[in-house]
Design a protein around this motif. Structure first.
Motif, PDB file in Angstrom:
ATOM      1  N   ASP A   8       0.869  -1.174   0.000  1.00 19.49           N
ATOM      2  CA  ASP A   8       0.000   0.000   0.000  1.00 19.49           C
ATOM      3  C   ASP A   8       0.909   1.228   0.000  1.00 19.49           C
ATOM      4  N   MET A   9       0.338   2.409  -0.019  1.00 21.07           N
ATOM      5  CA  MET A   9       1.179   3.604  -0.181  1.00 21.07           C
ATOM      6  C   MET A   9       1.271   4.461   1.078  1.00 21.07           C
ATOM      7  N   GLU A  10       0.220   4.444   1.925  1.00 15.91           N
ATOM      8  CA  GLU A  10       0.184   5.372   3.057  1.00 15.91           C
ATOM      9  C   GLU A  10       1.304   5.104   4.060  1.00 15.91           C
ATOM     10  N   ASN A  59      -2.221  -2.531  -3.634  1.00 16.21           N
ATOM     11  CA  ASN A  59      -3.362  -2.336  -2.752  1.00 16.21           C
ATOM     12  C   ASN A  59      -3.763  -0.865  -2.655  1.00 16.21           C
ATOM     13  N   HIS A  60      -3.086   0.014  -3.382  1.00 11.77           N
ATOM     14  CA  HIS A  60      -3.387   1.440  -3.230  1.00 11.77           C
ATOM     15  C   HIS A  60      -4.389   1.864  -4.297  1.00 11.77           C
ATOM     16  N   GLY A  61      -5.560   2.359  -3.836  1.00  8.53           N
ATOM     17  CA  GLY A  61      -6.706   2.503  -4.712  1.00  8.53           C
ATOM     18  C   GLY A  61      -6.741   3.729  -5.609  1.00  8.53           C
ATOM     19  N   HIS A 119      -7.120   4.846   7.865  1.00  4.75           N
ATOM     20  CA  HIS A 119      -8.431   4.643   7.248  1.00  4.75           C
ATOM     21  C   HIS A 119      -8.628   3.141   7.066  1.00  4.75           C
TER      22      HIS A 119
HETATM   23 ZN   LIG Z   1      -3.651   3.053   0.083  1.00  5.88          ZN
END
Ligand SMILES: [Zn+2]
Length: 285
Positions: A8-10, A59-61, A119
């Protein structure tokens, strides 16, 4: 051993604000490279510990889940990306032949502070997601699905909040805490060049623990899974209209929807649907 990496990116090293992970942000192209480099560190650690195959799943939307820079990613892996994947969108490549799941760049659950960009699935809609009465986050969806397939979660990189949330269900997992969250869009960051060796070492340790059979396979959640999704905004007429034709959902009050599932592939899809249910005529998930 086949290793599954969800990226993911966050939780990528150096990134703290929504504009860092949104395609309109001024640093987005550069941040895609940072995401790719953190992922490469985990891939390298996995192979160093004897992985035979590494599958990376995006997984990053944003940008239809195509954010990694493909000509910078370690050529030894394969990458699952793009929208419309079969099954639970971000877990299509997680299968029972995997030996361990590594979570790179993940983030804390919705409703938890100070988690950077905390989130759960839908930032715009979901205030909190509860499973069997407990607040859960994205690592819970992954770990429970992995547990159904007999696969442990072995590692997470991100801030200290997501690390603690993963350790709560996977006490032997290895953490690479690449930033200390101070608020939802603020943190004290270890520069990526120094964070990457931490991620590499954590991945190497995690795969070694998996090969030694020393990781916990998650089996602690009772089925059927009962979900309660608390929304940030009241349900719209469009959402109510769509949900009225889907008997697997019940509207509890103007901010809360409940649903259930017998497995986490379906459970994820049923929860995620509520993030895009405000679309006229949208009743598929
Ligand atoms: Zn993400």
């Amino acid at each position: 051993m086949k290793v599954f990496i969800s990226v993911d990116m966050e939780g990528i090293s150096g990134l703290v604000r929504w504009m860092d992970v949104a395609s309109q942000g001024i640093d987005f192209p550069r941040n895609r490279s940072l995401m790719t480099a953190d992922t490469n560190a985990a891939i390298d650690g996995a192979f160093a510990a004897g992985a035979s195959e590494v599958v990376v799943e995006e997984n990053h939307g944003v940008e239809d889940l195509c954010v990694l820079v493909m000509d910078e990613i370690d050529p030894r892996c394969s990458v699952i990306r793009g929208a419309g994947r079969p099954g639970a969108t971000t877990m299509a490549g997680l299968t029972e032949d995997a030996g361990v799941v590594l979570l790179v760049g993940h983030h804390a659950s919705a409703g938890t502070f100070p988690g950077i960009m905390a989130h759960t699935i839908s930032y715009g809609w979901f205030k909190r997601v509860l499973l069997n009465g407990e607040v859960i986050g994205e690592p819970d969806f992954f770990s429970i699905r992995a547990g159904e397939l007999g696969v442990p979660v072995g590692m997470v990189s991100g801030d200290q909040v997501v690390a603690a949330q993963v350790l709560a269900f996977a006490p032997n997992a290895v953490t690479a805490i690449v930033k200390q969250a101070l608020a939802h869009q603020s943190g004290n960051c270890i520069p990526p060049q120094r964070a990457r060796p931490m991620i590499r070492d954590a991945a190497e340790q995690a795969v070694a623990l998996a090969r030694a059979g020393e990781l916990t396979i998650r089996k602690d959640v009772a089925v059927p899974y009962q979900f309660e999704i608390e929304l940030k905004k009241p349900l719209t007429d469009t959402m109510r209209d769509n949900l009225s034709s889907l008997p697997e959902y019940s509207v509890l009050d103007d901010h809360t929807v409940v649903t259930s599932a017998m497995d986490m592939d379906l459970g994820f899809r049923r929860c995620a649907y509520l993030g895009y249910a405000d679309t006229p005529g949208m009743t598929r998930y």
